[in-house]
Scaffold this motif. Sequence first.
Motif, PDB file in Angstrom:
ATOM      1  N   VAL A 121       0.844  -1.199  -0.061  1.00  0.00           N
ATOM      2  CA  VAL A 121      -0.040   0.024  -0.060  1.00  0.00           C
ATOM      3  C   VAL A 121       0.910   1.420   0.068  1.00  0.00           C
ATOM      4  O   VAL A 121       1.713   1.212   0.754  1.00  0.00           O
ATOM      5  N   LYS A 122       0.586   2.362  -0.953  1.00  0.00           N
ATOM      6  CA  LYS A 122       1.263   3.554  -0.731  1.00  0.00           C
ATOM      7  C   LYS A 122       0.243   4.542   0.044  1.00  0.00           C
ATOM      8  O   LYS A 122      -0.781   4.917  -0.341  1.00  0.00           O
ATOM      9  N   GLU A 123       0.697   4.842   1.035  1.00  0.00           N
ATOM     10  CA  GLU A 123      -0.161   5.291   2.211  1.00  0.00           C
ATOM     11  C   GLU A 123      -0.163   6.709   2.086  1.00  0.00           C
ATOM     12  O   GLU A 123       1.128   7.424   2.422  1.00  0.00           O
ATOM     13  N   SER A 124      -1.128   7.388   1.519  1.00  0.00           N
ATOM     14  CA  SER A 124      -0.894   8.917   1.381  1.00  0.00           C
ATOM     15  C   SER A 124      -2.071   9.671   1.866  1.00  0.00           C
ATOM     16  O   SER A 124      -2.733  10.703   1.323  1.00  0.00           O
ATOM     17  N   THR A 125      -2.782   9.118   3.396  1.00  0.00           N
ATOM     18  CA  THR A 125      -3.987   9.884   3.861  1.00  0.00           C
ATOM     19  C   THR A 125      -3.398  11.193   4.613  1.00  0.00           C
ATOM     20  O   THR A 125      -4.215  12.088   4.712  1.00  0.00           O
ATOM     21  N   ARG A 126      -2.135  11.595   4.637  1.00  0.00           N
ATOM     22  CA  ARG A 126      -1.611  12.498   5.461  1.00  0.00           C
ATOM     23  C   ARG A 126      -1.868  12.213   7.214  1.00  0.00           C
ATOM     24  O   ARG A 126      -1.350  12.961   7.850  1.00  0.00           O
ATOM     25  N   ASP A 127      -2.442  10.977   7.531  1.00  0.00           N
ATOM     26  CA  ASP A 127      -2.575  10.734   8.754  1.00  0.00           C
ATOM     27  C   ASP A 127      -1.736   9.603   9.045  1.00  0.00           C
ATOM     28  O   ASP A 127      -1.759   8.383   8.952  1.00  0.00           O
ATOM     29  N   ILE A 128      -0.552   9.889   9.553  1.00  0.00           N
ATOM     30  CA  ILE A 128       0.623   9.145   9.652  1.00  0.00           C
ATOM     31  C   ILE A 128       0.325   7.799  10.662  1.00  0.00           C
ATOM     32  O   ILE A 128       0.884   6.928  10.381  1.00  0.00           O
ATOM     33  N   THR A 129      -0.793   8.062  11.535  1.00  0.00           N
ATOM     34  CA  THR A 129      -1.158   6.809  12.314  1.00  0.00           C
ATOM     35  C   THR A 129      -1.544   5.807  11.586  1.00  0.00           C
ATOM     36  O   THR A 129      -1.588   4.505  11.950  1.00  0.00           O
ATOM     37  N   ASN A 130      -2.087   5.714  10.186  1.00  0.00           N
ATOM     38  CA  ASN A 130      -2.412   4.742   9.482  1.00  0.00           C
ATOM     39  C   ASN A 130      -1.325   3.897   9.110  1.00  0.00           C
ATOM     40  O   ASN A 130      -1.806   2.774   8.857  1.00  0.00           O
ATOM     41  N   VAL A 131      -0.081   4.196   9.091  1.00  0.00           N
ATOM     42  CA  VAL A 131       0.761   3.506   8.929  1.00  0.00           C
ATOM     43  C   VAL A 131       0.858   2.305  10.002  1.00  0.00           C
ATOM     44  O   VAL A 131       0.879   1.102   9.551  1.00  0.00           O
TER      45      VAL A 131
END
Length: 304
Positions: A163-173
């Motif tokens: 997954v390329k995680e670009s929600t800007r919600d770092i806790t989603n990592v």
Amino acid sequence: MMIHWEGVMPAVTTKFTSNDELDLVTFEKNINAQMEAGVHGIILGGTLGEASTLVQEEKEILIKKTLLITDGKIPVIINIAEQSTKQAIAVAKHAESVGANGLMILPPMRYKATDFETVTYFAEIAKNTSLPIMIYNNPIDYKIDVTLEMLEDLIKYDNIQAVKESTRDITNVIRIKNRFGERLKVFTGVDTLGLESLVIGADGWVAGLVCAYPAETVAIYKLVKAGKIEDALNIYRWFMPLLELDISPQLVQNIKLAEVATGIGTENVRAPRLPLQGLERDRVLNIINTAMKNRPSLPDYKNL
């Protein structure tokens, strides 16, 4: 080639001549600079690559040229951003037929699909290719959020792997890692959250300013993974004004100006994009010039 979903993978820019044709000489120079710095893969055909302005023949030339330059040393990953499932499947099949190593897939374009429609879209592509897939989650720009529940439905397909995680919600990592462990690799897709995401467990970084500063980007990644956080942070502090150029509608123009400064690109973009003008151009050049004057010496990061 098997993809190890880790490390720095630049979303490379497409190089154009002043006559609006592909500039393969400068393109090769940049790809070679990325490889020399130690990047772990190349991603073609994203927003930075101005893919929406390229015709099919140009896309195929770029894929084949990149495969030739990389020569099997690192994977070449093709971005898919299509309006229809049928066309997305066709792009995936074509990418596989010409030798691409993987796919990065956005949700459907220009239509705010429901969760069920989005999962079905990704699933249909996965079922029609053997290539490994990275799902690109960027609800800020593309208005569709690929939730944990949607990922739960998608992991039944073995080739959906990252997954390329670009929600800007770092806790989603952390949420993704807690939920799926090693089943899904996580890449940060936001330059200004690069170091933080790596520290809390991201496996890699799909980066933008790496196009101009590959060594600095890879050095941050390698230092973080070696536990040398303070050393990484020293580079990151210097890098931050440049990284902020990535979170702008004019990110392509910004990054191409930076590529000029480091000698591995040109300013040429394809209309409707135009080179920066006036005060905004002066502002961006000031950031780049200040960074170049203070460019840090890097440790021997390749041997960490």
